[in-house]
Design an enzyme around this catalytic site. Sequence first.
Site, PDB file in Angstrom:
ATOM      1  N   CYS A 142       0.890  -1.150   0.000  1.00 43.27           N
ATOM      2  CA  CYS A 142       0.000   0.000   0.000  1.00 43.27           C
ATOM      3  C   CYS A 142       0.929   1.200   0.000  1.00 43.27           C
ATOM      4  CB  CYS A 142      -0.831   0.057   1.274  1.00 43.27           C
ATOM      5  SG  CYS A 142      -1.780  -1.447   1.570  1.00 43.27           S
ATOM      6  N   ARG A 161       1.379   1.637  -5.895  1.00 43.27           N
ATOM      7  CA  ARG A 161       1.586   0.608  -4.869  1.00 43.27           C
ATOM      8  C   ARG A 161       0.294  -0.126  -4.495  1.00 43.27           C
ATOM      9  NH1 ARG A 161       6.306   0.923  -2.262  1.00 43.27           N
ATOM     10  NH2 ARG A 161       5.413  -0.200  -0.505  1.00 43.27           N
ATOM     11  N   TRP A 197      -3.878  -1.712  -1.240  1.00 47.29           N
ATOM     12  CA  TRP A 197      -4.014  -2.956  -1.995  1.00 47.29           C
ATOM     13  C   TRP A 197      -4.421  -3.982  -0.958  1.00 47.29           C
ATOM     14  CZ3 TRP A 197      -1.688  -7.868  -2.119  1.00 47.29           C
ATOM     15  CH2 TRP A 197      -1.915  -8.610  -3.275  1.00 47.29           C
ATOM     16  N   ASN A 250       1.025  -0.208   5.982  1.00 48.75           N
ATOM     17  CA  ASN A 250       1.355  -0.991   4.786  1.00 48.75           C
ATOM     18  C   ASN A 250       2.011  -2.267   5.274  1.00 48.75           C
ATOM     19  OD1 ASN A 250       2.358  -1.980   2.337  1.00 48.75           O
ATOM     20  ND2 ASN A 250       4.152  -0.657   2.395  1.00 48.75           N
ATOM     21  N   GLY A 251       1.355  -3.413   5.054  1.00 48.31           N
ATOM     22  CA  GLY A 251       1.934  -4.677   5.506  1.00 48.31           C
ATOM     23  C   GLY A 251       0.852  -5.596   6.025  1.00 48.31           C
ATOM     24  N   GLU A 265       7.862 -12.895 -21.467  1.00 50.08           N
ATOM     25  CA  GLU A 265       7.672 -11.510 -21.032  1.00 50.08           C
ATOM     26  C   GLU A 265       6.583 -10.838 -21.878  1.00 50.08           C
ATOM     27  OE1 GLU A 265       8.316  -9.775 -18.581  1.00 50.08           O
ATOM     28  OE2 GLU A 265       8.247  -7.699 -19.244  1.00 50.08           O
ATOM     29  N   LYS A 292       3.152  -9.244 -20.340  1.00 51.19           N
ATOM     30  CA  LYS A 292       2.761  -7.845 -20.561  1.00 51.19           C
ATOM     31  C   LYS A 292       1.320  -7.772 -21.045  1.00 51.19           C
ATOM     32  CE  LYS A 292       5.024  -6.181 -18.818  1.00 51.19           C
ATOM     33  NZ  LYS A 292       6.215  -6.551 -18.117  1.00 51.19           N
ATOM     34  N   GLU A 296      -1.259  -8.824 -18.202  1.00 47.00           N
ATOM     35  CA  GLU A 296      -1.457  -7.966 -17.023  1.00 47.00           C
ATOM     36  C   GLU A 296      -2.121  -6.650 -17.344  1.00 47.00           C
ATOM     37  OE1 GLU A 296       2.049  -6.930 -14.729  1.00 47.00           O
ATOM     38  OE2 GLU A 296       3.247  -6.728 -16.517  1.00 47.00           O
ATOM     39  N   HIS A 311       4.347 -30.150 -28.528  1.00 49.34           N
ATOM     40  CA  HIS A 311       4.091 -31.076 -27.418  1.00 49.34           C
ATOM     41  C   HIS A 311       2.807 -30.730 -26.671  1.00 49.34           C
ATOM     42  CE1 HIS A 311       7.934 -33.007 -28.000  1.00 49.34           C
ATOM     43  NE2 HIS A 311       8.483 -31.806 -28.088  1.00 49.34           N
ATOM     44  N   LYS A 339       2.459  -2.298  -7.895  1.00 49.79           N
ATOM     45  CA  LYS A 339       3.809  -2.228  -8.438  1.00 49.79           C
ATOM     46  C   LYS A 339       4.781  -3.136  -7.690  1.00 49.79           C
ATOM     47  CE  LYS A 339       6.899  -0.713 -11.232  1.00 49.79           C
ATOM     48  NZ  LYS A 339       6.872  -1.385 -12.546  1.00 49.79           N
TER      49      LYS A 339
HETATM   50  O1  M6R Z   1       9.992  -5.206  -8.137  1.00 46.64           O
HETATM   51  P1  M6R Z   1      10.263  -6.587  -8.637  1.00 46.64           P
HETATM   52  O2  M6R Z   1      11.086  -6.594  -9.866  1.00 46.64           O
HETATM   53  O3  M6R Z   1      10.799  -7.511  -7.591  1.00 46.64           O
HETATM   54  O4  M6R Z   1       8.825  -7.138  -9.045  1.00 46.64           O
HETATM   55  C1  M6R Z   1       8.638  -8.442  -9.503  1.00 46.64           C
HETATM   56  C2  M6R Z   1       7.284  -8.601 -10.117  1.00 46.64           C
HETATM   57  O5  M6R Z   1       6.277  -8.354  -9.192  1.00 46.64           O
HETATM   58  C3  M6R Z   1       7.092  -7.680 -11.330  1.00 46.64           C
HETATM   59  O6  M6R Z   1       8.088  -7.870 -12.282  1.00 46.64           O
HETATM   60  C4  M6R Z   1       5.721  -7.903 -11.972  1.00 46.64           C
HETATM   61  O7  M6R Z   1       5.662  -9.173 -12.547  1.00 46.64           O
HETATM   62  C5  M6R Z   1       5.445  -6.806 -13.011  1.00 46.64           C
HETATM   63  N1  M6R Z   1       4.122  -6.288 -12.821  1.00 46.64           N
HETATM   64  C6  M6R Z   1       5.540  -7.276 -14.391  1.00 46.64           C
HETATM   65  O8  M6R Z   1       5.250  -6.295 -15.320  1.00 46.64           O
END
Ligand code: M6R
Length: 615
Positions: free
Chosen positions: A2, A27, A75, A101-102, A488, A492, A495, A511, A610
């Site tokens: 958060c 966040r 969050w 936050n936590g 990747e 992208k 998400e 396969h 994030k």
């Molecule tokens: O801050 P970090 O690189 O440790 O985060 C890891 C993942 O949470 C982060 O890469 C997440 O998968 C992204 N939203 C991908 O775009």
Amino acid sequence: MCGIVGYIGHRDAYPIILNGLKRLEYRGYDSAGVALYDGTGIQMAKTKGKVADLEAKVNAEITPNGSLGIGHTRWATHGVPNDINSHPHYSNSGDLVIIHNGIIENYGSIKKELINRGYTFKSDTDTEVLVNLIEEIKKKEKVKLGKAVQIALNNVVGAYAIAVFDRNKPDEIVVAKLGSPLAIGIGENEFFVASDATPFIEFTNNAIYLEDEEMAIIRLKKGVKVRKIKDDSLVDPYIQELKLNIEQIEKGGYDHFMLKEIYEQPEVIKDTYRGRLLAKQGIIKMAGLEENMSKFVNANRIIIIACGTSWHAGLVAEYIFEEWARIPVEVEYASEFRYRNPIITDKDVVIAISQSGETADTLAAIKLAKQKGALVYGVCNVVGSTISRETHSGSYTHAGPEIGVASTKAFTTQITVLTMIALRLADVKGTMSKSDYMMHLRELEMIPDLVAAALKSEDKIKEIAKIFKDASNFLYLGRGYNFPVALEGALKLKEISYIHAEGYPAAEMKHGPIALIDEQMPVVVIAVNSNHYEKVVSNIEEIKARKGKIIAVVTEGDTVVKELADYVMEVPATPESLSPLVTTIPLQLLSYHIAVMLDKNVDQPRNLAKSVTVE
Ligand code: M6R
């Protein structure tokens, strides 16, 4: 996971808090709230939804006043996102108000105990339990707020960054940290509190980053006192001078942070290698690596731990480390690694990759690797982040703030750092010929120009996005160095557009996934000129034979795949080992434009945040 903001000083607290929450919205963004001391009591507004919804609620319900306040963007962990579960939370008497936050893991037993003592709870949150525990201790032990916070925190299990104040003592804020980040901005007769420095960067360049298990009592007249939560001992805090500037955290004319960050890549890749890569002289120098060179060179294995996009960067690194430096590499999801009983010794080097430097799973995996005696090397973007401090040594990526939840520039700058490490190790170990080494240095130095050239295809990619935006599934295929790029690309798309997408090594398609292919299925194939080119061409033929629609990433000037594919996205030629830095660009743009066309919230996709600071 958060965002928290607080202010105490001589200005109006509300605009500072509101603006700060907007900057911290990456966040978490399922609810938001603010509490202000207006000179006589606390005014509070909170709501399910985004900070913009909070702003509307504040305008409708309260007249925000006062120079002391706290705010939160959430969050959800405990309790669904709704108005009641939003922070801040009052204690039963209404005297104390808290943001958090936590996660407080043992909140259930504490809640029972407090209920037995007559406390009631409005929300389902662990945070409301914590503020009432503080209140109970304050009353029972007849201690000041700071002391009550300290005793309470010694009785909780979990993670927190908290800020709390008492309406009867409106000249102080008490903050504490364990596992979640907390920065204190030091101004002239004013203090700021936030999850990172972005909310206060226009007011001060001086900040204290609390360490785990530290708390601070911030008093308007007396300043900041930092103490250890466990034993109450005083700490002499390090006041850091921040290098951040305001332009870095604004959209700069782009519609979204994600697009801005995609376009920043040529510049930030240069920032990543600036001063470290001297191509003409054949030099790579990275202080952290040099200090630990013998550990790296003599390592039995390199184990890479990371999550999400950072894990994909780790997979790219596996190819280059093994190919160039001939060191065996294992790439692990931090979330799995931390709960296995992995075999690690002091002959292993662990590289932890994290943009935010706050990811809880990666952090836990680092702690485990340290316990087992491995050298742990961090590759982080956020300077001063928990992971950068928890690791023995490391290299920053210098990508600047990444605010879009979907990682873009973090990925390419992580690969840039890992590429430099692999090249330096190959040179020291003598596992790469000098001419190959020099060639790779020159090529790496040219990558920013090639990324800039790849970005020029945006209009064409937009056209392709228009054609495929309504597809329900996508397949992404790549081989070798570009297999992680396929993963990747799929991540992208998933998400930010919520379209189901899967990444696969191209040859694995036969396969299983080949069964999915029909005329409805777009298949994005990374088919740049490489060792696997002919094989990828065969894979494309197999897809075509089943009427799948091919969108291919090809090298400029390609003719063979161009003939076969339905659509192509061209990228400039690079050595295969460096191609992920370029082939990922059209995939970022494709998902961005599909998401925009579907009217999705690109920078703040649903259910995400994030940095994932919870398990
Ligand atoms: O801050 P970090 O690189 O440790 O985060 C890891 C993942 O949470 C982060 O890469 C997440 O998968 C992204 N939203 C991908 O775009």
